[in-house]
Enzyme design. Structure first.
Site, PDB file in Angstrom:
ATOM      1  N   CYS A  99      45.566   9.490  35.854  1.00 24.43           N
ATOM      2  CA  CYS A  99      45.994   8.079  35.843  1.00 24.43           C
ATOM      3  C   CYS A  99      46.200   7.577  34.421  1.00 24.43           C
ATOM      4  O   CYS A  99      47.078   6.743  34.159  1.00 24.43           O
ATOM      5  CB  CYS A  99      44.953   7.198  36.540  1.00 24.43           C
ATOM      6  SG  CYS A  99      44.703   7.549  38.290  1.00 24.43           S
ATOM      7  N   CYS A 118      39.914   8.363  36.685  1.00 27.11           N
ATOM      8  CA  CYS A 118      40.992   9.304  37.018  1.00 27.11           C
ATOM      9  C   CYS A 118      41.768   9.691  35.747  1.00 27.11           C
ATOM     10  O   CYS A 118      42.515   8.873  35.200  1.00 27.11           O
ATOM     11  CB  CYS A 118      41.912   8.660  38.054  1.00 27.11           C
ATOM     12  SG  CYS A 118      43.472   9.518  38.301  1.00 27.11           S
TER      13      CYS A 118
END
Length: 291
Positions: free
Chosen positions: A40, A37
């Site tokens: 993230c 991700c």
């Protein structure tokens, strides 16, 4: 593993302690993330920066959604990153996707997470919460960070010395206490900790409590063993047992070790303070024995 004491890797085994219990004192941001991700990778450092800035006023709990699928399913995480805000055991907010730093900061401030060391009671509660949950290293780091901001704070330095003593790091504690102004060293709680250091010195290289108990049981007049046993009791927090050993030394041999029995009692009195019920009781017994 994060280098910050306020950012913790969480799994299903430590979730209750790290998130639910910790949230009773401070807000906890539960960050669901994954290696693949990209947002993230931006959010992680941002939350770490905030956690360090608030110095224990907020905890960031990181959960890898790929490896902790049960937790992700429990919270119905559908997209990453997702941040769940836990406060006093309850889910109070949820942020899906990467948000501006100001959004996370506003939530922390709204829930009272901005407490800094000057906020006395709240800061102490955070230190104690870390300590009671077995995170002694993080508690020590929290205190050291606070001392960097307020190096002249007697309260912070004494608190750190107390924690170091509990970890048997007597020499570090001694240096901290001896660096305090003379008037601070002569009053509680610093004077009590300095007295405790005497017992740490006394117990150095001494046998265990069990071995010393067996030794004084076999040789009741072995005042050296009794003195070491009393010191061990003090370090274990069993002050009444320690007082009994020093009373026994005083009864058996008042002159032993340059009046070690009487001096040991007085040192414990200094540690506990004049208002402590044990001090009141044993001061009376000491007076009766001497007179």
């Amino acid at each position: 593993m994060s280098a910050s004491p306020y950012v913790i890797e969480v799994n299903q085994h430590n979730f209750t302690q790290t998130v639910v219990e910790a949230s009773q004192s401070v807000p906890v941001l539960v960050d669901f993330w994954a290696d693949w991700c990209q947002p993230c990778q931006t959010l992680g450092p941002m939350l770490t920066k905030l956690a360090n800035e608030y110095r224990g006023g907020v905890i960031v709990a990181k959960i890898n959604a790929d490896t902790e699928k049960a937790l992700a399913a429990h919270f119905r995480v559908r997209s990453l990153p997702t941040v769940m805000v836990i406060w006093q055991g309850q889910l109070v907010d949820q942020l899906v996707g990467l948000q501006p730093e100001s959004v996370y900061r506003e939530i922390i401030d709204r829930l009272g997470g901005g407490a800094a060391p000057q906020a006395g009671d709240r800061f102490q509660e955070q230190v104690e919460a870390l300590w009671q949950h077995g995170r002694q290293k993080q508690a020590i780091e929290l205190l050291r960070d606070a001392i960097k901001e307020e190096p002249e704070s007697v309260e912070l330095n004494v608190n750190l010395a107390d924690k170091l003593l509990q970890l048997d790091r007597a020499e570090e504690a001694r240096k901290l206490l001896e660096s305090l102004p003379a008037e601070a060293r002569e009053r509680q709680p610093a004077s009590g900790l300095l007295a405790r250091l005497q017992f740490a010195d006394m117990a150095r290289n001494a046998p265990t409590i069990a071995k010393l108990q067996a030794q004084v049981s076999t040789k009741p007049d072995d005042c050296t063993a009794r003195q070491q046993l009393a010191a061990r009791y003090v370090l274990a927090g069993d002050y009444e047992a320690a007082l009994e050993q020093f009373m026994d030394i005083l009864r058996r041999d008042p002159k032993f070790g340059d009046e070690a029995g009487r001096k040991g009692l007085i040192a414990i009195f200094d540690m506990l303070g004049n208002e402590d019920p044990l001090v009141i009781t044993y001061r009376r017994r000491l007076f009766s024995l001497l007179h």
